[in-house]
Design an enzyme around this catalytic site. Structure first.
Site, PDB file in Angstrom:
ATOM      1  N   LYS A 293       1.074  -1.389  -0.021  1.00 49.42           N
ATOM      2  CA  LYS A 293      -0.110  -0.007   0.001  1.00 49.42           C
ATOM      3  C   LYS A 293       0.657   1.434   0.260  1.00 49.42           C
ATOM      4  O   LYS A 293       0.650   1.895  -0.601  1.00 49.42           O
ATOM      5  CB  LYS A 293      -0.622  -0.197   1.144  1.00 49.42           C
ATOM      6  CG  LYS A 293      -2.208   0.859   1.392  1.00 49.42           C
ATOM      7  CD  LYS A 293      -3.124   0.276   2.383  1.00 49.42           C
ATOM      8  CE  LYS A 293      -3.321  -0.995   2.609  1.00 49.42           C
ATOM      9  NZ  LYS A 293      -2.991  -1.163   4.037  1.00 49.42           N
ATOM     10  N   THR A 294       1.886   1.086   1.131  1.00 49.41           N
ATOM     11  CA  THR A 294       2.832   2.479   0.865  1.00 49.41           C
ATOM     12  C   THR A 294       3.654   2.997  -0.002  1.00 49.41           C
ATOM     13  O   THR A 294       3.220   3.996  -0.601  1.00 49.41           O
ATOM     14  CB  THR A 294       3.685   2.077   1.919  1.00 49.41           C
ATOM     15  OG1 THR A 294       2.846   1.763   3.156  1.00 49.41           O
ATOM     16  CG2 THR A 294       3.721   3.260   3.242  1.00 49.41           C
TER      17      THR A 294
ATOM     18  N   ASP B 110      -4.304   7.793   2.810  1.00 48.80           N
ATOM     19  CA  ASP B 110      -3.789   6.474   2.781  1.00 48.80           C
ATOM     20  C   ASP B 110      -5.020   5.559   3.691  1.00 48.80           C
ATOM     21  O   ASP B 110      -5.274   6.160   4.366  1.00 48.80           O
ATOM     22  CB  ASP B 110      -2.440   6.384   3.836  1.00 48.80           C
ATOM     23  CG  ASP B 110      -1.710   4.777   3.875  1.00 48.80           C
ATOM     24  OD1 ASP B 110      -2.735   4.134   3.379  1.00 48.80           O
ATOM     25  OD2 ASP B 110      -0.528   5.002   4.197  1.00 48.80           O
ATOM     26  N   GLU B 111      -5.050   4.368   3.906  1.00 51.59           N
ATOM     27  CA  GLU B 111      -5.984   3.362   4.894  1.00 51.59           C
ATOM     28  C   GLU B 111      -7.394   4.178   4.626  1.00 51.59           C
ATOM     29  O   GLU B 111      -7.823   4.614   5.603  1.00 51.59           O
ATOM     30  CB  GLU B 111      -5.844   3.999   6.216  1.00 51.59           C
ATOM     31  CG  GLU B 111      -4.182   3.579   6.213  1.00 51.59           C
ATOM     32  CD  GLU B 111      -4.294   2.012   6.910  1.00 51.59           C
ATOM     33  OE1 GLU B 111      -4.783   1.198   6.100  1.00 51.59           O
ATOM     34  OE2 GLU B 111      -3.193   1.702   7.098  1.00 51.59           O
TER      35      GLU B 111
ATOM     36  N   GLN C 186     -10.043  -4.473   5.578  1.00 55.10           N
ATOM     37  CA  GLN C 186      -9.118  -4.281   7.298  1.00 55.10           C
ATOM     38  C   GLN C 186      -9.215  -3.282   7.961  1.00 55.10           C
ATOM     39  O   GLN C 186      -9.428  -2.610   8.586  1.00 55.10           O
ATOM     40  CB  GLN C 186      -7.799  -4.425   7.171  1.00 55.10           C
ATOM     41  CG  GLN C 186      -6.588  -5.548   5.721  1.00 55.10           C
ATOM     42  CD  GLN C 186      -5.623  -5.021   6.021  1.00 55.10           C
ATOM     43  OE1 GLN C 186      -4.591  -4.766   7.129  1.00 55.10           O
ATOM     44  NE2 GLN C 186      -4.947  -4.415   5.081  1.00 55.10           N
TER      45      GLN C 186
ATOM     46  N   ARG D 273      -0.706 -10.591   9.205  1.00 55.90           N
ATOM     47  CA  ARG D 273       0.342  -9.822  10.020  1.00 55.90           C
ATOM     48  C   ARG D 273       1.400 -10.744   9.755  1.00 55.90           C
ATOM     49  O   ARG D 273       3.025 -10.290   9.937  1.00 55.90           O
ATOM     50  CB  ARG D 273       0.582  -9.611  11.502  1.00 55.90           C
ATOM     51  CG  ARG D 273      -0.348  -8.693  11.886  1.00 55.90           C
ATOM     52  CD  ARG D 273      -0.722  -6.978  10.941  1.00 55.90           C
ATOM     53  NE  ARG D 273      -1.398  -7.245   9.815  1.00 55.90           N
ATOM     54  CZ  ARG D 273      -1.315  -6.219   8.691  1.00 55.90           C
ATOM     55  NH1 ARG D 273      -0.409  -5.584   8.865  1.00 55.90           N
ATOM     56  NH2 ARG D 273      -2.223  -6.019   7.461  1.00 55.90           N
TER      57      ARG D 273
HETATM   58  N1  LIG Z   1       6.829  -4.535  -5.538  1.00 55.94           N
HETATM   59  C1  LIG Z   1       6.864  -5.364  -4.074  1.00 55.94           C
HETATM   60  N2  LIG Z   1       8.126  -6.734  -4.657  1.00 55.94           N
HETATM   61  C2  LIG Z   1       8.501  -7.075  -3.244  1.00 55.94           C
HETATM   62  N3  LIG Z   1       8.173  -6.997  -1.760  1.00 55.94           N
HETATM   63  C3  LIG Z   1       7.427  -5.418  -1.968  1.00 55.94           C
HETATM   64  C4  LIG Z   1       6.719  -5.153  -2.603  1.00 55.94           C
HETATM   65  N4  LIG Z   1       5.879  -4.321  -2.218  1.00 55.94           N
HETATM   66  C5  LIG Z   1       5.719  -4.748  -0.718  1.00 55.94           C
HETATM   67  N5  LIG Z   1       6.380  -5.362  -0.673  1.00 55.94           N
HETATM   68  C6  LIG Z   1       7.323  -6.306   0.306  1.00 55.94           C
HETATM   69  O1  LIG Z   1       6.188  -6.498   0.849  1.00 55.94           O
HETATM   70  C7  LIG Z   1       5.515  -6.399   2.403  1.00 55.94           C
HETATM   71  C8  LIG Z   1       4.233  -5.548   2.623  1.00 55.94           C
HETATM   72  O2  LIG Z   1       4.343  -4.501   1.752  1.00 55.94           O
HETATM   73  P1  LIG Z   1       3.116  -3.351   2.738  1.00 55.94           P
HETATM   74  O3  LIG Z   1       3.888  -3.295   4.480  1.00 55.94           O
HETATM   75  O4  LIG Z   1       3.729  -2.101   1.981  1.00 55.94           O
HETATM   76  O5  LIG Z   1       2.076  -3.361   2.764  1.00 55.94           O
HETATM   77  P2  LIG Z   1       0.299  -3.099   2.664  1.00 55.94           P
HETATM   78  O6  LIG Z   1      -0.168  -2.789   1.567  1.00 55.94           O
HETATM   79  O7  LIG Z   1       1.098  -1.673   3.816  1.00 55.94           O
HETATM   80  O8  LIG Z   1       0.005  -3.818   4.232  1.00 55.94           O
HETATM   81  P3  LIG Z   1      -0.622  -3.969   5.342  1.00 55.94           P
HETATM   82  O9  LIG Z   1      -1.930  -2.669   4.492  1.00 55.94           O
HETATM   83  O10 LIG Z   1      -1.033  -5.182   5.318  1.00 55.94           O
HETATM   84  O11 LIG Z   1      -0.493  -3.764   6.123  1.00 55.94           O
HETATM   85  C9  LIG Z   1       6.894  -5.125   3.102  1.00 55.94           C
HETATM   86  O12 LIG Z   1       7.843  -6.411   3.518  1.00 55.94           O
HETATM   87  C10 LIG Z   1       7.126  -4.666   1.637  1.00 55.94           C
HETATM   88  O13 LIG Z   1       8.553  -4.632   2.073  1.00 55.94           O
END
Ligand SMILES: Nc1ncnc2c1ncn2[C@@H]1O[C@H](COP(=O)(O)OP(=O)(O)OP(=O)(O)O)[C@@H](O)[C@H]1O
Length: 649
Positions: A19-20, A227-228, A258, A596
């Site tokens: 997401k980030t 975000d979120e 979520q 998680r």
């Molecule tokens: N394109 C990518 N290739 C490889 N790894 C990635 C990629 N994008 C994100 N990641 C890795 O995947 C994991 C999840 O990413 P992130 O924490 O941003 O997810 P999120 O969408 O915010 O998840 P959540 O909503 O569950 O919090 C992290 O460890 C991040 O470094």
């Protein structure tokens, strides 16, 4: 790629799909490809940590000079807007921001102080614990009005619509909140203070009421990014829309699966109804999970698939299946805690660092027994999101002393005065304080000024006057930095001495004060330090290595750990039961918990919790057999498990 989409866009980003990274890519794309100016992009997050991470990532991609200045939390942005126009909230410049705890204290003072207010009923025959809880609920409901954009003079009607003539305890508290709200708001104004709710309530209402004012703010930005998105409440949603209305450049990432903050005003409807609200908008889903192994992800998918209202998406991973989730049954909470601590010890012995391990629980109180066992087995741990650094007693005391020394004669400093006038003890008890409050009110003075003019309260007078003189003395040393001034105050009023005398008990607060002084060294503006503290930004300890993390599932949202323990998955605890509990939200919470872990997840439940018998949580029963393995209770514990607590699956 989702980040390049234009117009109104929601990226439905499943757990662990990055997401980030998507939001950061969205910002970078707008600056690089679409040539938007960085300072004309507004990016909003829910936590300081997320804002920090986003700023750092944009800066490392584009450089600091092309990182938007408006990346921050809703609170921080609202604060900035209100600092520019404090008049819209009836405030003066330099106003103070009350923490949630301070807001509760203010509600209590109003209830206690107002003759004729029904504190007797609230207190329920002197049951102070009950009173404390009710005061908290009332403060919560006042916050709730603010999150629904309801001003004090409309609260009574709103409460009527909300609870009608219901005679339940909660309904009574909602009505109390509606009645107190105007008094509370007047008290805030008098103290030149805003609470968290005000930071967005006033800007939003003012923009909604004045097209000229709205244009002035909306005209500053070419894109609004958030975000979120599943967690926004009504006020936040309106604020975003008012700012994005003219250009329609609205980019949000979120995951309805979520959404776990309904109980504090988040409205999942905004993400779910996005395409109805924005008929020309686009919604795209990200489904590749980069975090977890296959079994863990399948389990999470299976749990959320039973939510009939969710927006459709199914996560997949290209990682291997990994280990199935382990499900362990224990006899009771103590045995469970011993089991978890023992297992953590064994894993650490194989070389897994402690900070790769987290224990996530449904309720805060569940941490106590686990903490005891971790202490017992000498496993280092940290409670995350417990009392935030800025809410710790010693830190608040130090900042209160500082506040007093900055503006002793401003009524804004009254709360600080109340907090520290008798710490360390100098004989200023409730009676003396009540006299001072009365004198201050009658003469429209700050408490500090009233104390200076007080004719004297016997023995108290000498000590009190010495305290006031110390505050003045330190304030007069104009060549001190902020950190030096705080330190000097703490020495001179005897605060450090008090903590030293407490021996072991004083160690933590002393450590906190040291950290505070370190942080304060980075500030040259008093106001910035107070804002930083009030908005809870940049607390130390986020990056502590070498300690197991303990936190609630709510607190773990957005985080990931290689190894996770999930205790307390019992029929009596999780999902929470009761008429007002949103069962879908409980399910989403289980989904957040299960998304998680990166490598290993261990779920446990107890046949007895306290003195209540329990069965495995419904969520355990719903785990697909292929991805969860029931483990027998470890035998190598000091109290042997009772034979066979049957698993129902
Ligand atoms: N394109 C990518 N290739 C490889 N790894 C990635 C990629 N994008 C994100 N990641 C890795 O995947 C994991 C999840 O990413 P992130 O924490 O941003 O997810 P999120 O969408 O915010 O998840 P959540 O909503 O569950 O919090 C992290 O460890 C991040 O470094």
């Amino acid at each position: 790629m989702a980040a390049r989409l234009e117009g109104a866009v929601v990226v439905l980003a499943g757990a662990g799909t990055g997401k980030t990274a998507t939001l950061v890519a969205g910002v970078c794309d707008r600056i690089e490809r679409r040539k938007m100016r960085a300072d004309r992009i507004l990016a909003v997050t829910f936590t300081n940590k997320a804002a920090r991470e986003m700023r750092e990532r944009i800066a490392s991609a584009l450089g600091y000079d092309r990182t938007p200045a408006w990346v921050g939390t809703f609170h921080a942005h609202g604060c900035r807007q209100l600092r520019r126009d404090p008049g819209i909230a009836g405030l003066r410049s330099g106003f103070e921001i009350l923490s949630a705890e301070d807001a509760v204290r203010l509600v209590r003072r109003i209830l206690k102080g107002e003759g004729g207010v029904s504190d007797a009923a609230l207190e329920d025959d002197g049951n102070s614990e009950l009173f404390r809880k009710r005061v908290k609920r009332i403060a919560h409901y006042i916050g709730d009005f603010k999150e629904r954009l309801i001003p004090p003079d409309e609260a009574w009607t709103a409460a009527g619509e909300q609870v009608g003539r219901e005679q339940t305890d909660e309904a009574y508290l909602v009505r109390e909140a509606a009645r107190i709200y105007p008094l509370y708001q007047a008290a805030l104004r008098e103290a030149n203070a805003a609470d968290y709710g005000d930071l967005l309530l006033f800007p939003t209402r003012t923009m909604a009421g004045s097209e000229e004012y709205r244009r002035e703010w909306a005209g500053r930005f070419d894109a609004v990014m958030v975000d979120e998105f599943q967690d926004v409440n009504l006020t936040q949603y309106r604020w975003l829309r008012l700012l994005a209305r003219d250009h329609g450049e609205f980019f949000a990432v979120g995951d309805d699966a979520q959404s776990i903050y309904g109980w504090r005003g988040a409205n999942i409807g905004y993400i779910r109804n996005f395409l109805k609200e924005f008929p020309h908008g686009r919604m795209v889903a990200l489904e590749r999970n980069f975090r977890s192994t296959g079994h863990i992800l399948d389990a999470a998918n299976a749990i959320i698939a039973l939510d009939p209202h969710r927006l459709p998406k199914t996560l997949y991973t290209e990682e291997g299946a990994g280990e199935p989730i382990k499900v362990v049954a224990y006899r009771d909470g103590n045995q469970e805690a011993r089991g978890i601590a023992g297992e953590i010890g064994r894993r650490a012995a194989t070389g897994i660092p402690y900070h790769h391990i987290a224990v996530l629980y449904r309720y805060n109180y569940l941490s106590r027994v686990i903490e005891e066992q971790l202490l017992h087995q000498q496993i280092p741990y940290v409670l995350v999101g417990d009392t935030g650094f800025w809410q710790r007693g010693a830190v608040k005391d130090a900042l209160s002393l500082f506040r007093l020394s900055v503006s002793p004669y401003d009524r804004q400093s009254d709360e600080a005065f109340r907090r520290v006038v008798n710490v360390p003890r100098r004989g200023v008890g409730g009676k003396t304080l009540a006299q001072l409050e009365l004198a201050a009110r009658e003469q429209s003075l700050s408490l500090f000024a009233a104390a200076e003019r007080a004719p004297g309260f016997g023995v108290v007078a000498g000590k009190l006057q010495a305290f006031l003189a110390t505050i003045h003395d330190v304030a007069a040393e104009t060549d001190l930095t902020i950190a030096e001034r705080i330190e000097r105050l703490l020495w001179r009023v005897g605060y450090f001495e008090m903590l030293r005398a407490q021996g072991e008990e004083g160690k933590d607060p002393l450590e906190n004060l040291n950290e505070l002084l370190g942080i304060a060294e980075n500030f040259s503006s008093v106001e910035n330090l107070f804002d930083h503290a009030a908005l809870g930004a940049g607390a130390p300890g986020d990056g502590l290595d070498g300690r197991v993390r303990l936190m609630t599932i709510h607190g773990a949202k957005g985080l990931e750990f290689p190894e996770i323990f999930l205790p307390g998955w019992e029929s009596t605890l999780f999902p929470q039961t009761g008429d007002n509990v949103d069962q879908d939200e409980e399910r989403r919470l289980a989904y957040v918990a299960l998304t998680r872990p990166m490598k290993r997840a261990t779920i446990s439940w107890c046949a007895m919790r306290g003195n209540r018998p329990a069965e495995p949580s419904r969520f355990i029963e719903e785990l697909p057999p292929a991805c969860a393995k029931t483990a027998s209770t470890p035998q190598n514990q000091s109290t042997p498990p009772r034979p066979a607590v049957p698993m129902r699956r």
